[in-house]
Design an enzyme around this catalytic site. Structure first.
Site, mmCIF file in Angstrom:
data_model
loop_
_atom_site.group_PDB
_atom_site.id
_atom_site.type_symbol
_atom_site.label_atom_id
_atom_site.label_comp_id
_atom_site.label_asym_id
_atom_site.label_seq_id
_atom_site.Cartn_x
_atom_site.Cartn_y
_atom_site.Cartn_z
ATOM 1 N N SER A 96 6.161 9.051 12.212
ATOM 2 C CA SER A 96 5.187 8.818 11.151
ATOM 3 C C SER A 96 4.973 7.330 10.871
ATOM 4 O O SER A 96 4.495 6.599 11.719
ATOM 5 C CB SER A 96 5.639 9.572 9.893
ATOM 6 O OG SER A 96 4.645 9.603 8.917
ATOM 7 N N ASP A 230 -1.525 6.113 8.965
ATOM 8 C CA ASP A 230 -0.181 5.826 9.459
ATOM 9 C C ASP A 230 -0.079 6.254 10.916
ATOM 10 O O ASP A 230 -1.055 6.709 11.514
ATOM 11 C CB ASP A 230 0.888 6.498 8.591
ATOM 12 C CG ASP A 230 0.907 8.012 8.732
ATOM 13 O OD1 ASP A 230 -0.126 8.578 9.145
ATOM 14 O OD2 ASP A 230 1.943 8.627 8.426
#
Length: 429
Positions: A96, A230
């Protein structure tokens, strides 16, 4: 059994240290035993270690008779959508928002992250070390058409959204949205300015993306609005035309008002977390919208949404779930939904965002040690005294890093700083 490998967002660690090919292989075998002779869809972000972990997980799965469909670089929400469409399991290899040296393994089923009980089941199979020998061996197959299926699904959701004439800036964090976001915005008619669109696995999240939104705010030249994602595409933070960062809380507030006006906001309820800013709560309350809080982590937000019947929820960090659009946080879908609300209202993003108070909030990370205790009498007294004076204090272990996060919120920043430092000293003593 206590979950040993899984945190709040799957398995995560520094590649070659706490996350190895050996562990990935075992996860593949354990998951394969659960799946049986089915199939698993595998996607990844751009990290260098992704190829190695992909091969290890695939080997484990195929050794248990499972076919593996390899999507290549694809956002987490895209893999989630594919597992929902095909009613299958999925694996995403990604850490992530973490730096390039980290990686992770997320397991999905039918569009959702697997529940804690299934994580424990995988843990137990890994710890037992016993895996039955299967007479059938699975195969790996390329599934690059998965990207097109996802893009097609997103475009169908927003088939009535016309972005002709809009100037949009995108920071793709050198991550998974490099395969999707620009193409979708351009197809809908927007003129797009792109930053950090490399798939060099050493650059992901480095000084860019949703954890570094000031990069886009300072660099965007032509965009009337900007979106910064992200590494795996499940978060988004916005930048308005005045180059102000618009965090996840404010995005949620704008979406809540927009959905309520359309009659789409279920039960006039929004789900946030203990970290959701009190300013958003006050803003929503004034408009007849209730905020429910839960633990930090998008999986817990989703659980509370399903439990309460809410269709909008998320986190300040930009994890935002619009449940009638997607079963998980999807940065691209959130960005497009925000554009839709703005287009319908005819207002600028800055005008909307300024209406939502954002009370001063300071978060400090303290390195977690074995002797550190959160059951501390001095700590309890500080928290109680601060709360009685109108400050909101949250002290919680991180689910992804070896730290304890201290967050204090209120209307006097200097006092907040004092409270944070006082708590830090107690934890570190």
């Amino acid at each position: 059994m206590r979950v040993k490998y899984f945190g709040t967002d799957g398995i995560r660690g520094v590649f070659g240290e706490t996350l190895t090919d050996e562990l990935a292989f075992k996860v593949g075998k354990a998951l394969g035993e659960i799946v049986g002779e089915g199939r698993v869809i595998v996607g990844k972000d751009t990290r260098v270690s992704g190829d190695s972990l992909e091969a290890a997980i695939s080997a484990g799965l195929t050794s248990m008779g499972v076919d593996v469909l390899l999507c290549g670089v694809l956002p987490t929400p895209a893999v989630a959508l594919l597992t929902r469409i095909t009613r299958s399991f999925g694996v995403v290899i990604s850490a992530s928002h973490n730096p390039p040296e980290y990686n992770g393994i997320k397991v999905l089923k039918g569009g959702y992250k697997i529940p804690d009980e299934m994580e424990v089941k995988i843990e137990e199979k890994i710890e037992s070390g016993y895996f039955p020998v299967r007479s059938v061996v699975g195969r790996t197959k390329s599934f690059r058409e998965g990207r097109d299926m996802y893009i097609g699904a997103v475009l169908e959701i927003f088939r009535d959204l016309d972005l002709t004439g809009e100037m949009v800036s995108l920071d793709l964090a050198n991550g998974a949205t490099t395969t999707t976001a620009k193409e979708v915005f351009e197809f809908l008619g927007a003129k797009v300015e792109v930053f950090n669109d490399s798939q060099d696995g050493l650059l992901i999240n480095q000084g860019c993306g949703a954890t570094h939104p000031r990069f886009l705010a300072e660099e965007m030249k032509n965009g009337k609005v900007g979106f910064t994602f992200d590494g795996d595409g499940d978060r988004v933070i916005a930048v308005d035309e005045e180059r102000n960062v618009v965090n996840g809380d404010r995005i949620i507030g704008i979406l809540a008002v927009g959905l309520k006006e359309e009659g789409r906001l279920n039960s006039d309820t929004v789900v946030g977390t203990v970290m959701t800013n009190g300013g958003l709560e006050d803003f929503l309350k004034e408009r007849g919208i209730k905020l429910l809080r839960t633990k930090v982590g998008d999986k817990y937000v989703l659980e509370k949404m399903i439990e309460s019947g809410a269709n909008l929820g998320g986190e300040r960090s930009g994890h935002i779930i619009i449940l009638d659009r997607s079963t998980t946080g999807d940065g691209l879908i959130t960005a497009l939904e925000l554009m839709r609300v703005l287009r319908r209202s005819g207002r600028n993003l800055s005008d909307f965002a300024k209406e939502i108070p954002d009370y001063p909030q300071i978060t400090k990370n303290v390195r977690r040690t074995e002797r550190m205790s959160l059951e501390n009498e001095n700590l309890r007294k500080i928290v109680e005294e601060s709360t009685s004076r109108g400050y909101r204090v949250v002290i919680r272990p991180s689910g992804t890093e070896p730290v304890v996060r201290i967050t204090v919120e209120g209307k006097d920043r200097e006092e907040i700083e004092k409270i944070v430092e006082e708590i830090s000293r107690v934890l570190e003593s």
